[in-house]
Design a protein around this motif. Sequence first.
Motif, PDB file in Angstrom:
ATOM      1  N   GLU A  59      12.561   0.962   7.000  1.00 51.56           N
ATOM      2  CA  GLU A  59      12.587   1.172   5.549  1.00 51.56           C
ATOM      3  C   GLU A  59      11.309   0.606   4.953  1.00 51.56           C
ATOM      4  OE1 GLU A  59      16.074  -0.802   4.220  1.00 51.56           O
ATOM      5  OE2 GLU A  59      17.440   0.801   4.855  1.00 51.56           O
ATOM      6  N   CYS A  60      10.730   1.328   3.995  1.00 48.04           N
ATOM      7  CA  CYS A  60       9.457   0.937   3.389  1.00 48.04           C
ATOM      8  C   CYS A  60       9.610   0.822   1.883  1.00 48.04           C
ATOM      9  CB  CYS A  60       8.361   1.948   3.727  1.00 48.04           C
ATOM     10  SG  CYS A  60       8.005   2.095   5.505  1.00 48.04           S
ATOM     11  N   SER A  61       8.789  -0.025   1.307  1.00 45.31           N
ATOM     12  CA  SER A  61       8.756  -0.155  -0.149  1.00 45.31           C
ATOM     13  C   SER A  61       8.127   1.081  -0.771  1.00 45.31           C
ATOM     14  CB  SER A  61       7.966  -1.407  -0.549  1.00 45.31           C
ATOM     15  OG  SER A  61       6.630  -1.321  -0.061  1.00 45.31           O
ATOM     16  N   ASN A  62       8.558   1.383  -1.975  1.00 45.92           N
ATOM     17  CA  ASN A  62       8.067   2.570  -2.675  1.00 45.92           C
ATOM     18  C   ASN A  62       7.149   2.155  -3.810  1.00 45.92           C
ATOM     19  OD1 ASN A  62       7.693   5.218  -3.336  1.00 45.92           O
ATOM     20  ND2 ASN A  62       9.804   5.620  -3.967  1.00 45.92           N
ATOM     21  N   SER A  63       6.170   2.983  -4.106  1.00 49.22           N
ATOM     22  CA  SER A  63       5.213   2.701  -5.174  1.00 49.22           C
ATOM     23  C   SER A  63       5.368   3.734  -6.280  1.00 49.22           C
ATOM     24  CB  SER A  63       3.772   2.734  -4.622  1.00 49.22           C
ATOM     25  OG  SER A  63       2.836   2.581  -5.668  1.00 49.22           O
ATOM     26  N   THR A  64       5.367   3.250  -7.515  1.00 49.93           N
ATOM     27  CA  THR A  64       5.456   4.140  -8.684  1.00 49.93           C
ATOM     28  C   THR A  64       4.165   4.112  -9.503  1.00 49.93           C
ATOM     29  OG1 THR A  64       6.460   2.362  -9.990  1.00 49.93           O
ATOM     30  CG2 THR A  64       7.944   3.842  -8.822  1.00 49.93           C
ATOM     31  N   SER A  65       3.084   3.639  -8.889  1.00 47.81           N
ATOM     32  CA  SER A  65       1.808   3.552  -9.599  1.00 47.81           C
ATOM     33  C   SER A  65       0.751   4.485  -9.030  1.00 47.81           C
ATOM     34  CB  SER A  65       1.285   2.110  -9.554  1.00 47.81           C
ATOM     35  OG  SER A  65       1.088   1.688  -8.213  1.00 47.81           O
ATOM     36  N   CYS A  66       1.113   5.322  -8.068  1.00 50.84           N
ATOM     37  CA  CYS A  66       0.141   6.247  -7.496  1.00 50.84           C
ATOM     38  C   CYS A  66       0.496   7.673  -7.918  1.00 50.84           C
ATOM     39  CB  CYS A  66       0.105   6.133  -5.972  1.00 50.84           C
ATOM     40  SG  CYS A  66       1.673   6.469  -5.159  1.00 50.84           S
ATOM     41  N   MET A  67      -0.477   8.556  -7.843  1.00 53.65           N
ATOM     42  CA  MET A  67      -0.308   9.941  -8.264  1.00 53.65           C
ATOM     43  C   MET A  67       0.162  10.787  -7.083  1.00 53.65           C
ATOM     44  SD  MET A  67      -1.162   9.968 -11.495  1.00 53.65           S
ATOM     45  CE  MET A  67      -1.501  11.683 -11.843  1.00 53.65           C
TER      46      MET A  67
END
Length: 252
Positions: free
Chosen positions: A142-150
């Motif tokens: 399981e990996c962390s998700n990013s909401t700051s990339c396009m």
Amino acid sequence: MAAGSGPLGVLGRLCRVLLFLSQFYILSGGGSLNVEHSPPLAQAIRDPGPTRSFTAVPRAAESTGIPPYVMKCPSNGLCSKLPADCMECRTNFSCVYGKPVTFDCTVKPSVTCVDQNLISQKNFVISMNCRFCWQLPETDYECSNSTSCMTVSCPRQRYTANCTVRDHVHCLGNRTFPKMLYCNWTGGYKWSTALALSITLGGFGADRFYLGQWREGLGKLFSFGGLGIWTLIDVLLIGVGYVGPADGSLYI
């Protein structure tokens, strides 16, 4: 009258003397008796009496001494099915990648497990494929998700994620590792809604307003959809997924 007033005068002076002596006694001697038995108010305030000192005890010290990894370990379960945090194995990094390999393992303290015959044991053998944790399939960690990339960009953007292997999966090396992943998150925008707005109300910029692109929406609104040309182009671009939400997320 003079003879009569003489004794009265003497009696008056005697009463004044007694009154003076009683006041002097109260101010000097009589008050000292109370002072000796009860401490002054200022002294009582300065002397708070015996004090107690409290020492903050860490939460771990208040516990029963059970290691935190025990919460992940099933009691009296099969040793071969224990999570990796419940055992210590002597691994061999010289194995051939992708080939089956066996390792000798020992359960950690406070962990109990059994074999196929329900006999308690401390030492056992596990079988796995020879590969490092970062080489596992994506379904095994399981990996962390990013909401700051396009997510909608050319070329497609990536971000550095922190990944952790699932408890029941065994691998070599660190179970937590960084990995470059493609941006893949959504802000709740539906592709079908955006396409429907582009076809029906695209001339008024409703599709661009829905996607959060208010500047383009105002341009379409005051130009009547670019006299229809901009509207047709947006229907095509939204239909193929080239135009997406303004926050860079994916459609749902």
